[in-house]
Write a protein that holds these residues in place. Sequence first.
Motif, PDB file in Angstrom:
ATOM      1  N   LEU A   1       0.845  -1.191   0.000  1.00 39.14           N
ATOM      2  CA  LEU A   1       0.000   0.000   0.000  1.00 39.14           C
ATOM      3  C   LEU A   1       0.877   1.237   0.000  1.00 39.14           C
ATOM      4  O   LEU A   1       1.672   1.460   0.913  1.00 39.14           O
ATOM      5  CB  LEU A   1      -0.915   0.001   1.231  1.00 39.14           C
ATOM      6  CG  LEU A   1      -1.785   1.248   1.405  1.00 39.14           C
ATOM      7  CD1 LEU A   1      -2.645   1.494   0.178  1.00 39.14           C
ATOM      8  CD2 LEU A   1      -2.633   1.130   2.661  1.00 39.14           C
ATOM      9  N   GLY A   2       0.759   2.033  -1.044  1.00 39.71           N
ATOM     10  CA  GLY A   2       1.549   3.244  -1.180  1.00 39.71           C
ATOM     11  C   GLY A   2       1.088   4.004  -2.400  1.00 39.71           C
ATOM     12  O   GLY A   2       0.022   3.724  -2.969  1.00 39.71           O
ATOM     13  N   VAL A   3       1.899   4.954  -2.846  1.00 37.77           N
ATOM     14  CA  VAL A   3       1.499   5.826  -3.949  1.00 37.77           C
ATOM     15  C   VAL A   3       1.269   5.041  -5.237  1.00 37.77           C
ATOM     16  O   VAL A   3       0.397   5.403  -6.049  1.00 37.77           O
ATOM     17  CB  VAL A   3       2.544   6.941  -4.158  1.00 37.77           C
ATOM     18  CG1 VAL A   3       3.868   6.396  -4.671  1.00 37.77           C
ATOM     19  CG2 VAL A   3       2.005   8.021  -5.094  1.00 37.77           C
ATOM     20  N   LEU A   4       1.987   3.930  -5.451  1.00 38.09           N
ATOM     21  CA  LEU A   4       1.819   3.152  -6.677  1.00 38.09           C
ATOM     22  C   LEU A   4       0.475   2.442  -6.704  1.00 38.09           C
ATOM     23  O   LEU A   4      -0.228   2.452  -7.716  1.00 38.09           O
ATOM     24  CB  LEU A   4       2.970   2.151  -6.818  1.00 38.09           C
ATOM     25  CG  LEU A   4       4.334   2.792  -7.066  1.00 38.09           C
ATOM     26  CD1 LEU A   4       5.451   1.786  -6.828  1.00 38.09           C
ATOM     27  CD2 LEU A   4       4.416   3.353  -8.489  1.00 38.09           C
ATOM     28  N   MET A   5       0.103   1.811  -5.580  1.00 38.01           N
ATOM     29  CA  MET A   5      -1.191   1.140  -5.527  1.00 38.01           C
ATOM     30  C   MET A   5      -2.331   2.157  -5.607  1.00 38.01           C
ATOM     31  O   MET A   5      -3.325   1.940  -6.316  1.00 38.01           O
ATOM     32  CB  MET A   5      -1.328   0.303  -4.253  1.00 38.01           C
ATOM     33  CG  MET A   5      -2.659  -0.435  -4.161  1.00 38.01           C
ATOM     34  SD  MET A   5      -2.797  -1.546  -2.731  1.00 38.01           S
ATOM     35  CE  MET A   5      -1.761  -2.907  -3.258  1.00 38.01           C
ATOM     36  N   VAL A   6      -2.194   3.286  -4.917  1.00 40.63           N
ATOM     37  CA  VAL A   6      -3.216   4.332  -4.971  1.00 40.63           C
ATOM     38  C   VAL A   6      -3.403   4.807  -6.407  1.00 40.63           C
ATOM     39  O   VAL A   6      -4.529   4.986  -6.882  1.00 40.63           O
ATOM     40  CB  VAL A   6      -2.844   5.499  -4.037  1.00 40.63           C
ATOM     41  CG1 VAL A   6      -3.763   6.688  -4.283  1.00 40.63           C
ATOM     42  CG2 VAL A   6      -2.915   5.062  -2.587  1.00 40.63           C
ATOM     43  N   ASN A   7      -2.304   5.008  -7.120  1.00 40.21           N
ATOM     44  CA  ASN A   7      -2.367   5.425  -8.518  1.00 40.21           C
ATOM     45  C   ASN A   7      -3.115   4.414  -9.374  1.00 40.21           C
ATOM     46  O   ASN A   7      -3.974   4.781 -10.188  1.00 40.21           O
ATOM     47  CB  ASN A   7      -0.955   5.617  -9.073  1.00 40.21           C
ATOM     48  CG  ASN A   7      -0.519   7.049  -9.096  1.00 40.21           C
ATOM     49  OD1 ASN A   7      -0.704   7.754 -10.084  1.00 40.21           O
ATOM     50  ND2 ASN A   7       0.030   7.504  -7.985  1.00 40.21           N
TER      51      ASN A   7
END
Length: 259
Positions: free
Chosen positions: A134-140
Amino acid sequence: MIVWAIANQKGGVGKTTTTVTLGGMLAQRGKRVLLIDTDPHASLTYYFNIDTDDLSNSMYALFLAGKDVTREQAQQTICASGFDNLDVLPATMALATLDRKLGTQSGMGLVIRRLTQLLQNDYDYVLIDVPPVLGVLMVNALAASTRVIIPVQTEFLALKGLDRMMGTLKLIQHSKSLQHQVTIVPTLYDKRTRASLEAYQKLRTMHGDLVWNGMIPVDTKFRDASTAQTPPSIYAPNSRGVFAYNGLLSTLLSQDQPV
């Protein structure tokens, strides 16, 4: 354009295999397909014999551009897969530093959504291989997609990982005011073992209609196709694994229509 994110917060469940197989099948059907690798391990990128050391641009550079990323930058970063109708936006290990370097900057959660908008007329389908963190890549990936495909290995620990993924998905949907169609895909199913059968039954009990009504079996042809750096549907079109993914794709296509 239709955008699918292939995601799970547990590794080793078949995300990259699912991305490559579905993408290859869509390309064989004449659809223009872009595969986006957002995993710092770059398994999808390496699958197509793209050497990250030789890249002048990658997904990392597009994230550095952020909300100012241009269509020209995106097109210059895209790599040919070597197969008709199938392209790749490659990843590098540098993506692992995104949360530390850029995670708090405004607009960083919508970079991939902007990319898909810029490439709207170039592709029919975009499939995003999402890292299990879970981080900016998954959020994107979740912010850019309309459907989330969640491969889940049919074993007990993988079910625990699914619980985390479903919780994360609800959290992001609430915070970003998003709605997704969700398809849970049982993978690595071994009909010879009680563990696979029990895990599959528990999946159906806990998640009902979100679970695709088939399963992806254990199939050594997937490993062989990866070694040959060829989508399984091209390498072993008559294999049982490809047969199962064809069934999954038919279900997805019956539910999603391009806009």
